[in-house]
Design a protein around this motif. Structure first.
Motif, PDB file in Angstrom:
ATOM      1  N   LEU A  17       0.805  -1.168  -0.173  1.00 23.99           N
ATOM      2  CA  LEU A  17       0.087   0.171   0.018  1.00 23.99           C
ATOM      3  C   LEU A  17       0.833   1.263   0.117  1.00 23.99           C
ATOM      4  O   LEU A  17       1.682   1.436   0.893  1.00 23.99           O
ATOM      5  CB  LEU A  17      -1.052  -0.059   1.167  1.00 23.99           C
ATOM      6  N   ARG A  18       0.935   1.952  -1.047  1.00 23.06           N
ATOM      7  CA  ARG A  18       1.595   3.197  -1.040  1.00 23.06           C
ATOM      8  C   ARG A  18       0.788   4.636  -0.909  1.00 23.06           C
ATOM      9  O   ARG A  18      -0.260   4.529  -0.521  1.00 23.06           O
ATOM     10  CB  ARG A  18       1.978   3.447  -2.648  1.00 23.06           C
ATOM     11  N   GLN A  21      -1.538   6.010  -2.671  1.00 24.83           N
ATOM     12  CA  GLN A  21      -2.915   5.497  -2.792  1.00 24.83           C
ATOM     13  C   GLN A  21      -3.863   5.696  -1.460  1.00 24.83           C
ATOM     14  O   GLN A  21      -4.907   6.058  -1.570  1.00 24.83           O
ATOM     15  CB  GLN A  21      -2.764   3.915  -2.964  1.00 24.83           C
ATOM     16  N   GLN A  89      -0.274   0.869 -10.001  1.00 20.12           N
ATOM     17  CA  GLN A  89       0.344   0.775  -8.695  1.00 20.12           C
ATOM     18  C   GLN A  89       1.604   1.344  -8.703  1.00 20.12           C
ATOM     19  O   GLN A  89       2.242   1.665  -7.822  1.00 20.12           O
ATOM     20  CB  GLN A  89       0.456  -0.672  -8.214  1.00 20.12           C
ATOM     21  N   ASN A 142       5.363  10.499  -1.370  1.00 17.28           N
ATOM     22  CA  ASN A 142       6.128   9.519  -2.359  1.00 17.28           C
ATOM     23  C   ASN A 142       7.174   9.811  -3.147  1.00 17.28           C
ATOM     24  O   ASN A 142       7.931   9.071  -3.441  1.00 17.28           O
ATOM     25  CB  ASN A 142       4.544   9.293  -3.320  1.00 17.28           C
TER      26      ASN A 142
END
Length: 279
Positions: A17-18, A21, A89, A142
């Motif tokens: 899970l980034r 996201q 993703q 990120n």
């Protein structure tokens, strides 16, 4: 600042899970909450507006990805498997493409559900800015959409080894391979977070002062486009034409479009002012 928010094994499969996201989902929920509240103020059915938002989000994702693929084809997709285009993703979305895609879908959903398209845009405008703010937090965590090099220690940030900025700076000779951090850069995504929250609050405040359908959305186009032109100077886009990036040229176009929307909506006497309810 790390790309991965959570990583675990589930029934033998690795789940990653980034951050982008997580923040995208958070932004959607925050926008949905505000959207429902504004729908009631404008006398619209919250369920129909929610449905419009849902399908618009699908169009936004497709549009955002499409513009990213076109913009960064040579760097990220040329000579790579075609399936990489659909590797969401791994990140890679351009907001302006998402806005275009979302608007196209929203138009057809509004037409199908007999919702005034301009009114729907006015309801959604602050919600778009709010969701976008959450998305920029995800960008910051990120490491994508990073800023240009910054010499002001009080605001400059550095990203860890292996991040997007670190990899880019290594290729360009800004840092040595043994460096643990990237060069110092502007926290450009955070600049946008504060600006977008401000845009959201401004549009909410002006909703009852510029109530003619379409004017709030036109103002959103104008204000956000001006900000995008400014913030691009703090980013590190190397592909410039006459000193401006592609995003800035698009922003100039959307600013002019916003001005046209405001003028036409203001002059069109056939567009009635909606009776806004008190919050």
């Amino acid at each position: 600042m790390k790309e991965i928010f959570l990583e675990f094994d589930l029934f033998g499969s690795q789940i990653i899970l980034r951050w982008f996201q997580v923040m995208a989902a958070s932004g959607f929920l925050a926008a949905l909450f505000l959207l429902k509240k504004r729908a009631k103020i404008y006398g619209q059915d919250p369920d129909k507006i929610e449905t419009t938002l849902f399908y618009s989000m699908i169009g936004a994702i497709i549009g955002a990805r499409a513009l990213f693929v076109v913009r960064y084809w040579d760097e990220n997709f040329a000579n790579r498997p075609f399936s990489k285009i659909f590797a969401f993703q791994e990140g890679g979305l351009v907001f302006q493409g998402g806005l275009i895609g979302g608007l196209i879908i929203a138009y057809f959903i509004c037409k199908r559900n007999k919702i005034n398209f301009l009114t729907a845009l006015d309801i959604a405008a602050p919600c778009i800015a709010l969701a976008h703010a959450f998305g920029r937090i995800g960008c910051f965590l990120n490491g994508c959409c990073f800023g240009g090099r910054c010499s002001v220690d009080a605001i400059a940030v550095q990203y860890p080894k292996g991040s997007f900025p670190w990899t880019d700076h290594l290729k360009r000779g800004f840092i040595e391979p043994q460096a643990e951090l990237s060069a110092a850069v502007h926290p450009a995504p955070l600049y946008s977070v504060f600006a977008l929250v401000g845009v959201c609050l401004l549009l909410c405040y002006l909703s009852k002062k510029l109530a003619k359908p379409g004017m709030i959305f036109g103002l959103y186009f104008c204000v956000y486009s001006l900000w995008r032109i400014i913030v691009e100077f703090f980013r590190d886009d190397q592909d410039l034409t006459a000193g401006l990036s592609l995003a800035q040229y698009i922003a100039i176009g959307t600013f002019l479009l916003g001005c046209v929307i405001i003028v036409l909506c203001r002059r069109n006497r056939e567009l009635d002012f909606p009776q806004l309810e008190k919050e």
